[in-house]
Design a protein around this motif. Structure first.
Motif, PDB file in Angstrom:
ATOM      1  N   GLY A  22       7.403   1.093  11.506  1.00  0.00           N
ATOM      2  CA  GLY A  22       6.384   0.072  11.702  1.00  0.00           C
ATOM      3  C   GLY A  22       5.016   0.711  11.822  1.00  0.00           C
ATOM      4  N   CYS A  23       4.349   0.480  12.944  1.00  0.00           N
ATOM      5  CA  CYS A  23       3.026   1.061  13.190  1.00  0.00           C
ATOM      6  C   CYS A  23       3.072   2.217  14.184  1.00  0.00           C
ATOM      7  CB  CYS A  23       2.079  -0.027  13.711  1.00  0.00           C
ATOM      8  SG  CYS A  23       1.757  -1.331  12.504  1.00  0.00           S
ATOM      9  N   TYR A  24       4.244   2.805  14.348  1.00  0.00           N
ATOM     10  CA  TYR A  24       4.410   3.886  15.317  1.00  0.00           C
ATOM     11  C   TYR A  24       4.901   5.168  14.660  1.00  0.00           C
ATOM     12  CZ  TYR A  24       3.834   0.370  18.956  1.00  0.00           C
ATOM     13  OH  TYR A  24       3.330  -0.622  19.756  1.00  0.00           O
ATOM     14  N   LEU A  25       4.421   6.285  15.181  1.00  0.00           N
ATOM     15  CA  LEU A  25       4.870   7.611  14.799  1.00  0.00           C
ATOM     16  C   LEU A  25       5.607   8.239  15.978  1.00  0.00           C
ATOM     17  CD1 LEU A  25       1.658   8.869  12.968  1.00  0.00           C
ATOM     18  CD2 LEU A  25       3.928   8.707  11.936  1.00  0.00           C
ATOM     19  N   PHE A  26       6.500   9.162  15.664  1.00  0.00           N
ATOM     20  CA  PHE A  26       7.251   9.871  16.695  1.00  0.00           C
ATOM     21  C   PHE A  26       7.133  11.363  16.426  1.00  0.00           C
ATOM     22  CE2 PHE A  26       8.915   5.685  16.163  1.00  0.00           C
ATOM     23  CZ  PHE A  26       9.223   5.248  17.453  1.00  0.00           C
ATOM     24  N   LEU A  47       1.524  -0.010   4.432  1.00  0.00           N
ATOM     25  CA  LEU A  47       2.657  -0.776   4.974  1.00  0.00           C
ATOM     26  C   LEU A  47       3.299  -0.094   6.165  1.00  0.00           C
ATOM     27  CD1 LEU A  47       4.362  -1.859   1.618  1.00  0.00           C
ATOM     28  CD2 LEU A  47       2.523  -2.993   2.903  1.00  0.00           C
ATOM     29  N   GLY A  48       2.559   0.803   6.811  1.00  0.00           N
ATOM     30  CA  GLY A  48       3.105   1.492   7.971  1.00  0.00           C
ATOM     31  C   GLY A  48       4.224   2.436   7.553  1.00  0.00           C
ATOM     32  N   TYR A  49       5.269   2.483   8.366  1.00  0.00           N
ATOM     33  CA  TYR A  49       6.346   3.438   8.137  1.00  0.00           C
ATOM     34  C   TYR A  49       7.690   2.737   7.997  1.00  0.00           C
ATOM     35  CZ  TYR A  49       2.604   6.458   9.639  1.00  0.00           C
ATOM     36  OH  TYR A  49       1.392   7.085   9.733  1.00  0.00           O
ATOM     37  N   LYS A  50       8.492   3.252   7.098  1.00  0.00           N
ATOM     38  CA  LYS A  50       9.862   2.787   6.862  1.00  0.00           C
ATOM     39  C   LYS A  50       9.909   1.314   6.491  1.00  0.00           C
ATOM     40  CE  LYS A  50      13.302   2.913   9.984  1.00  0.00           C
ATOM     41  NZ  LYS A  50      14.169   3.480  11.046  1.00  0.00           N
ATOM     42  N   HIS A  51       8.935   0.853   5.743  1.00  0.00           N
ATOM     43  CA  HIS A  51       8.959  -0.542   5.318  1.00  0.00           C
ATOM     44  C   HIS A  51      10.130  -0.735   4.363  1.00  0.00           C
ATOM     45  CE1 HIS A  51       7.883  -4.389   3.590  1.00  0.00           C
ATOM     46  NE2 HIS A  51       6.999  -4.551   4.570  1.00  0.00           N
ATOM     47  N   LEU A 291       3.228  -1.004  -7.042  1.00  0.00           N
ATOM     48  CA  LEU A 291       3.613  -2.393  -7.314  1.00  0.00           C
ATOM     49  C   LEU A 291       4.307  -3.014  -6.114  1.00  0.00           C
ATOM     50  CD1 LEU A 291       4.799  -1.974 -10.994  1.00  0.00           C
ATOM     51  CD2 LEU A 291       2.998  -3.541 -10.237  1.00  0.00           C
ATOM     52  N   ALA A 292       5.146  -2.240  -5.436  1.00  0.00           N
ATOM     53  CA  ALA A 292       5.816  -2.737  -4.228  1.00  0.00           C
ATOM     54  C   ALA A 292       4.805  -3.014  -3.128  1.00  0.00           C
ATOM     55  CB  ALA A 292       6.854  -1.723  -3.754  1.00  0.00           C
ATOM     56  N   THR A 293       3.825  -2.142  -2.983  1.00  0.00           N
ATOM     57  CA  THR A 293       2.791  -2.327  -1.960  1.00  0.00           C
ATOM     58  C   THR A 293       2.012  -3.613  -2.205  1.00  0.00           C
ATOM     59  OG1 THR A 293       2.568   0.065  -1.637  1.00  0.00           O
ATOM     60  CG2 THR A 293       0.715  -1.315  -0.944  1.00  0.00           C
ATOM     61  N   ILE A 294       1.585  -3.830  -3.429  1.00  0.00           N
ATOM     62  CA  ILE A 294       0.840  -5.044  -3.772  1.00  0.00           C
ATOM     63  C   ILE A 294       1.689  -6.284  -3.540  1.00  0.00           C
ATOM     64  CG2 ILE A 294      -0.217  -6.329  -5.673  1.00  0.00           C
ATOM     65  CD1 ILE A 294      -1.081  -3.597  -6.828  1.00  0.00           C
ATOM     66  N   SER A 295       2.965  -6.207  -3.896  1.00  0.00           N
ATOM     67  CA  SER A 295       3.870  -7.342  -3.714  1.00  0.00           C
ATOM     68  C   SER A 295       4.003  -7.727  -2.246  1.00  0.00           C
ATOM     69  CB  SER A 295       5.243  -7.006  -4.289  1.00  0.00           C
ATOM     70  OG  SER A 295       6.168  -8.053  -4.059  1.00  0.00           O
ATOM     71  N   VAL A 296       4.156  -6.734  -1.373  1.00  0.00           N
ATOM     72  CA  VAL A 296       4.273  -7.015   0.060  1.00  0.00           C
ATOM     73  C   VAL A 296       2.968  -7.591   0.609  1.00  0.00           C
ATOM     74  CG1 VAL A 296       4.613  -5.985   2.341  1.00  0.00           C
ATOM     75  CG2 VAL A 296       6.076  -5.289   0.443  1.00  0.00           C
ATOM     76  N   ILE A 297       1.839  -7.043   0.180  1.00  0.00           N
ATOM     77  CA  ILE A 297       0.545  -7.569   0.633  1.00  0.00           C
ATOM     78  C   ILE A 297       0.431  -9.052   0.287  1.00  0.00           C
ATOM     79  CG2 ILE A 297      -1.960  -7.478   0.271  1.00  0.00           C
ATOM     80  CD1 ILE A 297      -1.689  -4.452  -0.073  1.00  0.00           C
ATOM     81  N   GLU A 298       0.839  -9.405  -0.922  1.00  0.00           N
ATOM     82  CA  GLU A 298       0.768 -10.806  -1.356  1.00  0.00           C
ATOM     83  C   GLU A 298       1.781 -11.679  -0.610  1.00  0.00           C
ATOM     84  OE1 GLU A 298      -0.800 -10.614  -5.957  1.00  0.00           O
ATOM     85  OE2 GLU A 298       1.349 -10.288  -5.598  1.00  0.00           O
TER      86      GLU A 298
END
Length: 396
Positions: A22-26, A47-51, A291-298
């Motif tokens: 998500g929005c966290y790092l470890f 998209l943060g992490y592990k989307h 393309l995946a990034t744009i799709s999720v944003i939309e």
């Protein structure tokens, strides 16, 4: 101290991250301390992490094919180019690997445009104070940072630097000795490395008119401020203008390296085979991730999220810090924000890590915030609370 075989190009912080979610790092310590990431790899991890959508897309593409030469057709590249033109209203795209390379392509387009229009002698490109366009020989000359340029003299001399967001400076150039040498104006609509300075919409609109009148290309560097970070796909869209060239990279593929140089109008059809190229640019892995990034944003309405969450963070920080001595102000747009202090504050980055917060300082005195576009109201509240206290403690 462990010997490193890496060249000494970064003053790295003594921490490494093992994974993110998500929005966290470890971190890599045994207990895996948790950090709220308000930097996103410097505006990269959209998209943060592990989307799940991005992970699935990259995994499936890796199982098919990672790379083919640009000597052959790449269907995903064609599909991404079409999508980028749809969301930007531009007409053509060149894919590369980074923002620097995208800006190099833009500079070459400007020089070729000048040659095509009879400016075969000296050619000049107008750039701005506080700008940052990269660290190659050409882009470091376009960058307004003496530290970046030091040691690499002689600096190429076809750039003219003027004050940012000052239309009178542009108007003076229209009457200067360089008027007939100028081929383009290059700027970031929202400056990142230079200190989170926003160009006014009226300024951009007048600049567009002047470039049209003078037959100069207008180049917008959206490497950091593009890809939805300001609440629109591109920062120039807030001013309802259309540049001739737009460059982008960073958040385009949520961490997979890719850059793009987009062209419209007078900047189209300038390159021919052999004029420019790339080995890795626009390969199947990178374009599938984009393309995946744009799709999720939309699909997840992340443009609206960037605007709303950004407004919340900016408003709450301004309110919490209004009476704190040493705070100059809070500025920015969407999820690209800066808090200016009246003193150097690089040390606050380490203090933030101690509190489980990943932030950044640019231009010596500006705390820079570039969270993932998936940042939630809870994430924003946590950021505001931690950062408010961190700044107050630092300024005491």
């Amino acid at each position: 101290m462990t010997t490193s075989y890496l060249m000494n190009t970064y003053a790295r912080l003594p921490i490494s991250f093992s994974h993110g979610e998500g929005c966290y790092l470890f971190d890599s310590e045994t207990n895996g301390k948790k950090y709220l990431d308000a930097l996103a790899g410097i505006a990269v991890n959209t998209l943060g992490y592990k989307h799940p959508v991005l992970v699935k897309t990259i995994s499936e593409q890796a199982a098919k094919i990672l790379h083919t030469s640009n000597l052959f057709e790449i269907p995903l590249q064609e599909k991404l180019a079409e999508k980028l033109c749809q969301i930007s209203n531009m007409q053509q795209v060149f894919f590369c690997n980074s923002g620097l390379e995208a800006n190099e392509a833009a500079i070459k387009l400007a020089l070729m445009y000048g040659n095509k229009n009879g400016k075969t002698g000296k050619k000049k490109i107008v750039v701005m104070e506080h700008s940052f366009h990269g660290r190659s020989i050409a882009t470091l000359a376009a960058t307004a940072n003496a530290k970046v340029q030091k040691g690499f003299e002689p600096i190429v001399d076809f750039f003219i630097r003027i004050p940012f967001n000052d239309i009178s400076a542009i108007q003076k150039l229209c009457e200067s000795e360089h008027k007939d040498e100028i081929v383009a104006v290059m700027l970031e609509p929202l400056q990142g490395e230079g200190g989170i300075y926003l160009a006014d919409s009226e300024y951009l609109q007048q600049l567009r008119k002047i470039c049209d009148q003078q037959k100069w290309l207008l180049i917008c560097d959206e490497v950091q401020c593009g890809m939805g970070r300001t609440g629109k796909w591109f920062a120039f869209q807030h001013a309802n203008i259309l540049p001739d060239v737009v460059t982008m990279a960073k958040g385009l593929a949520s961490g997979v390296p890719i850059g793009a140089c987009l062209a419209s109008g007078n900047a189209t059809n300038l390159f021919a085979p052999g004029n420019h190229g790339t080995t890795f640019g626009g390969n199947p892995l990178a374009t599938s991730a984009a393309l995946a990034t744009i799709s999720v944003i939309e699909n997840d309405n992340l443009l609206n999220n960037a605007q709303q969450i950004g407004d919340f963070i900016k408003t709450e920080l301004a309110k919490n810090l209004a009476t704190v001595d040493g705070v100059v102000g809070v500025r920015g747009y969407g999820l690209m924000l800066g808090i200016e202090l009246d003193r150097s504050c690089g040390e606050i980055v380490k203090l933030g890590l101690q509190k489980g917060l990943v932030i950044n300082v640019t231009s010596d005195k500006i705390i820079r915030l570039l969270p993932p576009l998936i940042f939630s109201k809870d994430n924003a509240t946590e950021l505001v609370e931690k950062l408010t206290q961190l700044i107050k403690d630092f300024l005491q």
